[in-house]
Scaffold this motif. Structure first.
Motif, mmCIF file in Angstrom:
data_model
loop_
_atom_site.group_PDB
_atom_site.id
_atom_site.type_symbol
_atom_site.label_atom_id
_atom_site.label_comp_id
_atom_site.label_asym_id
_atom_site.label_seq_id
_atom_site.Cartn_x
_atom_site.Cartn_y
_atom_site.Cartn_z
ATOM 1 N N SER A 77 0.810 -1.221 0.000
ATOM 2 C CA SER A 77 0.000 0.000 0.000
ATOM 3 C C SER A 77 0.841 1.268 0.000
ATOM 4 N N LEU A 78 2.132 1.156 0.355
ATOM 5 C CA LEU A 78 2.983 2.337 0.441
ATOM 6 C C LEU A 78 3.815 2.574 -0.817
ATOM 7 N N GLN A 79 3.799 1.597 -1.728
ATOM 8 C CA GLN A 79 4.761 1.645 -2.823
ATOM 9 C C GLN A 79 4.485 2.738 -3.852
ATOM 10 N N ASP A 80 3.251 3.221 -3.942
ATOM 11 C CA ASP A 80 2.993 4.268 -4.928
ATOM 12 C C ASP A 80 3.146 5.679 -4.355
ATOM 13 N N ILE A 81 3.632 5.797 -3.112
ATOM 14 C CA ILE A 81 4.022 7.099 -2.593
ATOM 15 C C ILE A 81 5.309 7.496 -3.308
ATOM 16 N N PRO A 82 5.356 8.663 -3.930
ATOM 17 C CA PRO A 82 6.552 9.054 -4.681
ATOM 18 C C PRO A 82 7.830 8.950 -3.856
ATOM 19 N N ASP A 83 8.843 8.324 -4.437
ATOM 20 C CA ASP A 83 10.184 8.208 -3.857
ATOM 21 C C ASP A 83 10.214 7.379 -2.573
ATOM 22 N N PHE A 84 9.169 6.603 -2.341
ATOM 23 C CA PHE A 84 9.066 5.904 -1.064
ATOM 24 C C PHE A 84 10.239 4.953 -0.836
ATOM 25 N N GLN A 85 10.530 4.093 -1.804
ATOM 26 C CA GLN A 85 11.575 3.098 -1.586
ATOM 27 C C GLN A 85 12.955 3.736 -1.428
ATOM 28 N N THR A 86 13.184 4.837 -2.109
ATOM 29 C CA THR A 86 14.467 5.527 -1.950
ATOM 30 C C THR A 86 14.647 6.001 -0.511
ATOM 31 N N PHE A 87 13.609 6.599 0.038
ATOM 32 C CA PHE A 87 13.668 7.037 1.428
ATOM 33 C C PHE A 87 13.687 5.847 2.390
ATOM 34 N N ALA A 88 12.955 4.796 2.048
ATOM 35 C CA ALA A 88 12.913 3.620 2.914
ATOM 36 C C ALA A 88 14.299 2.992 3.055
ATOM 37 N N GLU A 89 15.011 2.892 1.962
ATOM 38 C CA GLU A 89 16.372 2.340 2.024
ATOM 39 C C GLU A 89 17.302 3.275 2.788
ATOM 40 N N ALA A 90 17.163 4.560 2.537
ATOM 41 C CA ALA A 90 18.032 5.535 3.204
ATOM 42 C C ALA A 90 17.799 5.550 4.718
ATOM 43 N N ALA A 91 16.571 5.258 5.144
ATOM 44 C CA ALA A 91 16.237 5.294 6.575
ATOM 45 C C ALA A 91 16.973 4.229 7.373
ATOM 46 N N LYS A 92 17.455 3.203 6.708
ATOM 47 C CA LYS A 92 18.150 2.109 7.394
ATOM 48 C C LYS A 92 19.615 2.431 7.661
ATOM 49 N N ASN A 93 20.091 3.553 7.137
ATOM 50 C CA ASN A 93 21.503 3.885 7.267
ATOM 51 C C ASN A 93 21.842 4.281 8.712
ATOM 52 N N PRO A 94 22.821 3.627 9.322
ATOM 53 C CA PRO A 94 23.162 3.946 10.719
ATOM 54 C C PRO A 94 23.819 5.302 10.905
ATOM 55 N N ASN A 95 24.180 5.964 9.808
ATOM 56 C CA ASN A 95 24.806 7.278 9.924
ATOM 57 C C ASN A 95 23.793 8.404 10.134
ATOM 58 N N LEU A 96 22.510 8.102 10.044
ATOM 59 C CA LEU A 96 21.488 9.095 10.380
ATOM 60 C C LEU A 96 21.505 9.331 11.886
ATOM 61 N N LYS A 97 21.382 10.588 12.298
ATOM 62 C CA LYS A 97 21.458 10.930 13.713
ATOM 63 C C LYS A 97 20.292 11.834 14.100
ATOM 64 N N SER A 98 19.982 11.837 15.366
ATOM 65 C CA SER A 98 18.981 12.778 15.872
ATOM 66 C C SER A 98 19.709 13.876 16.646
ATOM 67 N N PHE A 99 19.081 15.037 16.716
ATOM 68 C CA PHE A 99 19.678 16.148 17.450
ATOM 69 C C PHE A 99 19.712 15.807 18.936
ATOM 70 N N PRO A 100 20.740 16.235 19.666
ATOM 71 C CA PRO A 100 20.849 15.900 21.085
ATOM 72 C C PRO A 100 19.596 16.280 21.883
ATOM 73 N N ALA A 101 19.146 15.352 22.705
ATOM 74 C CA ALA A 101 17.953 15.583 23.526
ATOM 75 C C ALA A 101 18.375 15.914 24.956
ATOM 76 N N PHE A 102 18.165 17.146 25.354
ATOM 77 C CA PHE A 102 18.424 17.567 26.725
ATOM 78 C C PHE A 102 17.602 18.825 26.986
ATOM 79 N N GLU A 103 17.565 19.250 28.214
ATOM 80 C CA GLU A 103 16.658 20.326 28.605
ATOM 81 C C GLU A 103 16.860 21.600 27.787
ATOM 82 N N GLY A 104 18.101 21.922 27.460
ATOM 83 C CA GLY A 104 18.372 23.161 26.750
ATOM 84 C C GLY A 104 18.504 23.001 25.252
ATOM 85 N N GLN A 105 17.916 21.929 24.677
ATOM 86 C CA GLN A 105 18.149 21.663 23.262
ATOM 87 C C GLN A 105 17.575 22.753 22.356
#
Length: 445
Positions: free
Chosen positions: A380-408
């Motif tokens: 059901s998700l395959q006809d979303i434009p560019d879905f598989q490209t983003f899906a593959e990229a999401a598995k990359n361990p080099n993606l990071k989240s911004f530091p989570a702390f009180e003063g972020q």
């Protein structure tokens, strides 16, 4: 709900994050597929119906997107006999915060991952760890960086429904006309390609923007992380805005702007409008774009434009192929306020919505990328434009989240402000990160 964050150019960031957070309606015309429920079975006809307890759900979406949320609420209500979720569109984060603070807020609501730490330190969020453990709720297939965005101080306070990060969009015809046969993989290659792709009018104004300078907001942290930078040390004890990735990101944009004139580029950007029919990429006035998973859906399904573009990972630092495919991840998250009146009902709904089948339905409606990687092969998700490209990229361990702390939030603003000054030619890259370091020195307590 879209993620998906910045005080600098917050309006633009919110476009990205709201497009990230709220997404664009996936105008595919598909009905949601049926899904089993983990809630209690309905009582038999021989037993008198038990009155359901009310669960107040406030959500940030409105319009068609809000209608999609209400469809899922109705499905949950019909799936079990313990709770009835009452949805309310409250597309103002501050109103949600005020409602929670007053003690008359929702039992469950949504927000952005970059607010998790701030809300947790204020005591606004209910830890979910016990609920997860007692119900056996499986989080093993969540994108790690997205799940991390809902954590603070070792506790899980929110769960992500989607994943927001950026990739490189490029106009294939412009690349061919410029004789560029390879998509840039490093910052050096990006700069070289951008210069070849740029077209200048006789008065030095830009006819075609070759560099992904618009929208500018994606540079401050996302490009820094793509270039290998990290804004906090591995042990989580030191803020590191003076990282090599940030310096390289600043210098790359400075090099391009110095080549074609800061004022010329600022003038071009100020006249550009994001994600409408006059967007420069859509008009063929921009060769390279950094944007999120909502971009292709907006172009093809909302604006219905036929543009031959490609999508690739963000360029990484030269000489470090092991860092390829990096960038910044944010998410739209759901949480239970610490003063919610029906926490069990809130968890029943939240966990139902976060189950794989229902997460798929949600993201199919919004043309977003689910936070569970196990959902990426769903038909059901395959006809979303560019879905598989983003899906593959999401598995990359080099993606990071911004530091989570009180003063972020303050930390993010400091980074944004200093980056903007440097990009505007007001200071060097080295001075920019020095000031970031000095001004954030006492934020991490």
């Amino acid at each position: 709900m879209w993620t998906k964050k910045m005080a600098l150019l917050l309006a633009t960031a919110v476009l990205a994050m709201t497009a990230t957070a709220c997404g664009n309606d996936n105008s595919n015309g598909k009905a949601a597929s049926e899904s089993g429920s983990t809630a209690s079975p309905a009582a038999s006809s021989a037993t008198p119906a038990k009155e359901k307890t009310k669960v107040k759900f406030w959500y940030l979406w409105g319009g068609v997107e809000g209608e999609n949320v209400e469809k899922l609420i109705a499905e949950f209500n019909a799936s079990q006999d313990l709770y009835v979720v009452e949805g309310l569109s409250v597309p103002d984060v501050q109103k949600v915060v005020v409602g929670i603070s007053s003690g008359d807020g929702p039992d469950v609501t949504d927000n952005f991952s970059n607010n998790t730490a701030s809300y947790a330190t204020k005591g606004m969020l209910e830890p979910l760890d016990d609920y997860i453990a007692k119900s056996g709720f499986d989080t093993s297939d969540f994108v790690p960086a997205a799940l991390e965005g809902g954590k603070y101080d070792g506790k899980q306070y929110a769960l992500p429904i989607n994943v927001n990060f950026n990739l490189l969009f490029y106009n294939k015809k412009m690349f061919a006309d410029a004789g560029i046969t390879e998509v840039p993989k490093t910052s050096d290659e990006l700069l070289a390609a951008a210069k070849k792709l740029t077209k200048v009018n006789a008065d030095k104004s830009l006819e075609v923007l070759g560099f992904p300078d618009f929208p500018f907001v994606y540079y401050t942290t996302g490009m820094s992380m793509a270039f290998g930078g990290s804004f906090i040390s591995e042990d989580g004890k030191t803020l590191t805005p003076d990282n090599a990735g940030t310096i390289e990101a600043i210098k790359t944009i400075q090099d391009y702007r110095n080549e074609f004139g800061v004022d010329n580029i600022l003038k071009f950007n100020s006249s550009a409008k994001y994600l409408d029919a006059t967007d420069p990429f859509i008009l063929g006035k921009q060769a390279i774009r950094i944007d999120g998973p909502w971009f292709g859906n907006t172009v093809k399904n909302v604006l219905q434009k036929d543009i031959d573009y490609g999508v690739a990972p963000l360029p990484g630092p030269a000489g470090h192929p092991e860092l390829a495919g990096g960038g910044e991840v944010s998410s739209s998250t759901f949480f239970i306020p610490s003063n919610a009146k029906n926490k069990d009902g809130a968890w029943a709904f939240l966990s139902w919505l976060m189950a794989k089948e229902n997460m798929i339905k949600f993201n199919d409606m919004f043309a977003n990328l689910p936070a569970r990687t196990s959902a990426y092969d769903d038909p059901s998700l395959q006809d979303i434009p560019d879905f598989q490209t983003f899906a593959e990229a999401a598995k990359n361990p080099n993606l990071k989240s911004f530091p989570a702390f009180e003063g972020q939030s303050e930390y993010n603003k400091i980074i944004n402000d200093e980056f903007e000054l440097a990009a505007g030619g007001k200071q060097s890259a080295e001075d920019a990160v020095k000031h970031m370091k000095e001004k954030s020195a006492n934020l991490l307590k």
